[in-house]
Design a protein around this motif. Structure first.
Motif, PDB file in Angstrom:
ATOM      1  N   SER A 121       0.829  -1.204   0.000  1.00 39.47           N
ATOM      2  CA  SER A 121       0.000   0.000   0.000  1.00 39.47           C
ATOM      3  C   SER A 121       0.869   1.262   0.000  1.00 39.47           C
ATOM      4  O   SER A 121       0.655   2.177  -0.814  1.00 39.47           O
ATOM      5  CB  SER A 121      -0.919  -0.012   1.222  1.00 39.47           C
ATOM      6  N   GLU A 122       1.863   1.288   0.882  1.00 43.21           N
ATOM      7  CA  GLU A 122       2.757   2.448   0.934  1.00 43.21           C
ATOM      8  C   GLU A 122       3.621   2.534  -0.322  1.00 43.21           C
ATOM      9  O   GLU A 122       3.843   3.614  -0.868  1.00 43.21           O
ATOM     10  CB  GLU A 122       3.627   2.395   2.186  1.00 43.21           C
ATOM     11  N   ALA A 123       4.095   1.382  -0.789  1.00 45.88           N
ATOM     12  CA  ALA A 123       4.904   1.357  -2.009  1.00 45.88           C
ATOM     13  C   ALA A 123       4.107   1.909  -3.186  1.00 45.88           C
ATOM     14  O   ALA A 123       4.609   2.721  -3.972  1.00 45.88           O
ATOM     15  CB  ALA A 123       5.363  -0.066  -2.307  1.00 45.88           C
ATOM     16  N   GLU A 124       2.853   1.492  -3.296  1.00 47.98           N
ATOM     17  CA  GLU A 124       2.013   1.957  -4.399  1.00 47.98           C
ATOM     18  C   GLU A 124       1.791   3.464  -4.330  1.00 47.98           C
ATOM     19  O   GLU A 124       1.857   4.157  -5.352  1.00 47.98           O
ATOM     20  CB  GLU A 124       0.673   1.235  -4.375  1.00 47.98           C
ATOM     21  N   GLN A 125       1.531   3.995  -3.142  1.00 49.74           N
ATOM     22  CA  GLN A 125       1.338   5.436  -2.992  1.00 49.74           C
ATOM     23  C   GLN A 125       2.550   6.213  -3.492  1.00 49.74           C
ATOM     24  O   GLN A 125       2.408   7.201  -4.221  1.00 49.74           O
ATOM     25  CB  GLN A 125       1.082   5.790  -1.525  1.00 49.74           C
ATOM     26  N   ILE A 126       3.734   5.757  -3.104  1.00 47.91           N
ATOM     27  CA  ILE A 126       4.964   6.451  -3.505  1.00 47.91           C
ATOM     28  C   ILE A 126       5.161   6.352  -5.011  1.00 47.91           C
ATOM     29  O   ILE A 126       5.432   7.358  -5.679  1.00 47.91           O
ATOM     30  CB  ILE A 126       6.184   5.881  -2.759  1.00 47.91           C
ATOM     31  N   LEU A 127       5.036   5.149  -5.558  1.00 48.10           N
ATOM     32  CA  LEU A 127       5.275   4.962  -6.992  1.00 48.10           C
ATOM     33  C   LEU A 127       4.291   5.763  -7.835  1.00 48.10           C
ATOM     34  O   LEU A 127       4.681   6.367  -8.837  1.00 48.10           O
ATOM     35  CB  LEU A 127       5.217   3.483  -7.352  1.00 48.10           C
ATOM     36  N   ARG A 128       3.034   5.785  -7.429  1.00 45.06           N
ATOM     37  CA  ARG A 128       2.036   6.540  -8.207  1.00 45.06           C
ATOM     38  C   ARG A 128       2.268   8.047  -8.113  1.00 45.06           C
ATOM     39  O   ARG A 128       1.934   8.775  -9.031  1.00 45.06           O
ATOM     40  CB  ARG A 128       0.630   6.157  -7.770  1.00 45.06           C
ATOM     41  N   ARG A 129       2.845   8.495  -7.022  1.00 49.49           N
ATOM     42  CA  ARG A 129       3.156   9.917  -6.868  1.00 49.49           C
ATOM     43  C   ARG A 129       4.414  10.306  -7.658  1.00 49.49           C
ATOM     44  O   ARG A 129       4.511  11.399  -8.190  1.00 49.49           O
ATOM     45  CB  ARG A 129       3.343  10.227  -5.374  1.00 49.49           C
ATOM     46  N   GLU A 130       5.371   9.396  -7.758  1.00 54.54           N
ATOM     47  CA  GLU A 130       6.675   9.712  -8.339  1.00 54.54           C
ATOM     48  C   GLU A 130       6.807   9.417  -9.835  1.00 54.54           C
ATOM     49  O   GLU A 130       7.674   9.981 -10.491  1.00 54.54           O
ATOM     50  CB  GLU A 130       7.782   8.929  -7.602  1.00 54.54           C
ATOM     51  N   LEU A 131       5.983   8.527 -10.342  1.00 52.00           N
ATOM     52  CA  LEU A 131       6.170   8.047 -11.717  1.00 52.00           C
ATOM     53  C   LEU A 131       4.929   8.268 -12.574  1.00 52.00           C
ATOM     54  O   LEU A 131       3.813   8.345 -12.052  1.00 52.00           O
ATOM     55  CB  LEU A 131       6.469   6.539 -11.692  1.00 52.00           C
ATOM     56  N   ARG A 179       4.049  -0.766 -14.101  1.00 48.77           N
ATOM     57  CA  ARG A 179       5.074  -1.779 -14.392  1.00 48.77           C
ATOM     58  C   ARG A 179       5.851  -2.146 -13.130  1.00 48.77           C
ATOM     59  O   ARG A 179       6.110  -3.324 -12.872  1.00 48.77           O
ATOM     60  CB  ARG A 179       6.033  -1.288 -15.479  1.00 48.77           C
ATOM     61  N   ASN A 180       6.226  -1.138 -12.349  1.00 48.23           N
ATOM     62  CA  ASN A 180       6.967  -1.411 -11.115  1.00 48.23           C
ATOM     63  C   ASN A 180       6.109  -2.193 -10.125  1.00 48.23           C
ATOM     64  O   ASN A 180       6.596  -3.124  -9.472  1.00 48.23           O
ATOM     65  CB  ASN A 180       7.457  -0.106 -10.474  1.00 48.23           C
ATOM     66  N   LEU A 181       4.828  -1.835 -10.023  1.00 43.81           N
ATOM     67  CA  LEU A 181       3.938  -2.548  -9.120  1.00 43.81           C
ATOM     68  C   LEU A 181       3.726  -3.986  -9.575  1.00 43.81           C
ATOM     69  O   LEU A 181       3.697  -4.910  -8.749  1.00 43.81           O
ATOM     70  CB  LEU A 181       2.606  -1.814  -9.010  1.00 43.81           C
ATOM     71  N   SER A 182       3.609  -4.199 -10.866  1.00 42.82           N
ATOM     72  CA  SER A 182       3.466  -5.558 -11.395  1.00 42.82           C
ATOM     73  C   SER A 182       4.700  -6.384 -11.076  1.00 42.82           C
ATOM     74  O   SER A 182       4.595  -7.561 -10.697  1.00 42.82           O
ATOM     75  CB  SER A 182       3.237  -5.535 -12.907  1.00 42.82           C
ATOM     76  N   TRP A 183       5.865  -5.782 -11.210  1.00 41.70           N
ATOM     77  CA  TRP A 183       7.113  -6.469 -10.888  1.00 41.70           C
ATOM     78  C   TRP A 183       7.121  -6.864  -9.408  1.00 41.70           C
ATOM     79  O   TRP A 183       7.472  -7.992  -9.056  1.00 41.70           O
ATOM     80  CB  TRP A 183       8.310  -5.578 -11.225  1.00 41.70           C
ATOM     81  N   LEU A 184       6.732  -5.930  -8.533  1.00 40.77           N
ATOM     82  CA  LEU A 184       6.696  -6.236  -7.105  1.00 40.77           C
ATOM     83  C   LEU A 184       5.702  -7.352  -6.778  1.00 40.77           C
ATOM     84  O   LEU A 184       5.996  -8.234  -5.984  1.00 40.77           O
ATOM     85  CB  LEU A 184       6.337  -4.973  -6.306  1.00 40.77           C
ATOM     86  N   ARG A 185       4.529  -7.302  -7.395  1.00 42.99           N
ATOM     87  CA  ARG A 185       3.512  -8.322  -7.143  1.00 42.99           C
ATOM     88  C   ARG A 185       3.987  -9.703  -7.581  1.00 42.99           C
ATOM     89  O   ARG A 185       3.578 -10.708  -6.999  1.00 42.99           O
ATOM     90  CB  ARG A 185       2.216  -7.950  -7.834  1.00 42.99           C
ATOM     91  N   ALA A 186       4.831  -9.748  -8.586  1.00 41.63           N
ATOM     92  CA  ALA A 186       5.322 -11.034  -9.088  1.00 41.63           C
ATOM     93  C   ALA A 186       6.396 -11.652  -8.180  1.00 41.63           C
ATOM     94  O   ALA A 186       6.723 -12.829  -8.333  1.00 41.63           O
ATOM     95  CB  ALA A 186       5.899 -10.843 -10.497  1.00 41.63           C
ATOM     96  N   ARG A 187       6.913 -10.898  -7.249  1.00 44.24           N
ATOM     97  CA  ARG A 187       7.951 -11.392  -6.361  1.00 44.24           C
ATOM     98  C   ARG A 187       7.335 -12.053  -5.148  1.00 44.24           C
ATOM     99  O   ARG A 187       6.609 -11.429  -4.390  1.00 44.24           O
ATOM    100  CB  ARG A 187       8.875 -10.258  -5.870  1.00 44.24           C
ATOM    101  N   GLY A 188       7.588 -13.334  -4.999  1.00 46.94           N
ATOM    102  CA  GLY A 188       7.181 -14.045  -3.790  1.00 46.94           C
ATOM    103  C   GLY A 188       5.695 -14.076  -3.508  1.00 46.94           C
ATOM    104  O   GLY A 188       5.289 -14.224  -2.369  1.00 46.94           O
ATOM    105  N   GLY A 189       4.892 -13.905  -4.513  1.00 49.11           N
ATOM    106  CA  GLY A 189       3.458 -13.956  -4.300  1.00 49.11           C
ATOM    107  C   GLY A 189       2.895 -12.800  -3.513  1.00 49.11           C
ATOM    108  O   GLY A 189       1.836 -12.894  -2.927  1.00 49.11           O
ATOM    109  N   ILE A 190       3.610 -11.685  -3.485  1.00 54.64           N
ATOM    110  CA  ILE A 190       3.146 -10.518  -2.738  1.00 54.64           C
ATOM    111  C   ILE A 190       1.903  -9.970  -3.423  1.00 54.64           C
ATOM    112  O   ILE A 190       1.908  -9.709  -4.618  1.00 54.64           O
ATOM    113  CB  ILE A 190       4.241  -9.426  -2.672  1.00 54.64           C
ATOM    114  N   GLY A 191       0.856  -9.768  -2.662  1.00 59.47           N
ATOM    115  CA  GLY A 191      -0.372  -9.220  -3.211  1.00 59.47           C
ATOM    116  C   GLY A 191      -0.456  -7.735  -2.973  1.00 59.47           C
ATOM    117  O   GLY A 191       0.350  -7.159  -2.273  1.00 59.47           O
ATOM    118  N   ALA A 192      -1.443  -7.119  -3.524  1.00 55.42           N
ATOM    119  CA  ALA A 192      -1.654  -5.687  -3.336  1.00 55.42           C
ATOM    120  C   ALA A 192      -2.389  -5.482  -2.025  1.00 55.42           C
ATOM    121  O   ALA A 192      -3.582  -5.682  -1.943  1.00 55.42           O
ATOM    122  CB  ALA A 192      -2.448  -5.098  -4.488  1.00 55.42           C
ATOM    123  N   ALA A 193      -1.647  -5.123  -1.005  1.00 57.23           N
ATOM    124  CA  ALA A 193      -2.266  -4.908   0.306  1.00 57.23           C
ATOM    125  C   ALA A 193      -2.766  -3.494   0.430  1.00 57.23           C
ATOM    126  O   ALA A 193      -2.317  -2.600  -0.187  1.00 57.23           O
ATOM    127  CB  ALA A 193      -1.247  -5.191   1.399  1.00 57.23           C
TER     128      ALA A 193
END
Length: 90
Positions: free
Chosen positions: A59-69, A76-90
């Motif tokens: 959730s915090e990562a998404e807020q930062i990425l959407r503000r900065e990019l 794309r960055n969020l998709s990459w993160l979600r693909a790592r270790g089964g991390i979901g969008a919290a």
């Protein structure tokens, strides 16, 4: 001013070293400190977002990425993160 910029750059390098050695919480602390500095570029905040996402703090990562990019790059960055270790969008 130059000395301060070098200190901030040193925090970034230390954070990347911490991540390399599996110390994500240490990297997060360093990146938060660096990103809070007035001389910090968006790259510092983007690196913080990636470290947060890799820890499952999506959730915090998404807020930062959407503000900065632009939207497509943030997604794309969020998709990459979600693909790592089964991390979901919290």
């Amino acid at each position: 001013m130059l000395q301060h910029m070098l200190k901030v750059a040193a925090w970034l390098l230390a954070a990347m070293a911490a991540m390399t050695h599996g110390d994500a919480s240490g990297a997060e602390a360093l990146l938060r400190r660096a990103a809070a500095q007035p001389t910090a570029s968006g790259q510092f905040r983007q690196n913080l977002a990636m470290v947060l996402g890799l820890q499952g703090k999506m959730s915090e990562a998404e807020q930062i990425l959407r503000r900065e990019l632009p939207p497509d790059q943030a997604e794309r960055n969020l998709s990459w993160l979600r693909a790592r270790g089964g991390i979901g969008a919290a």
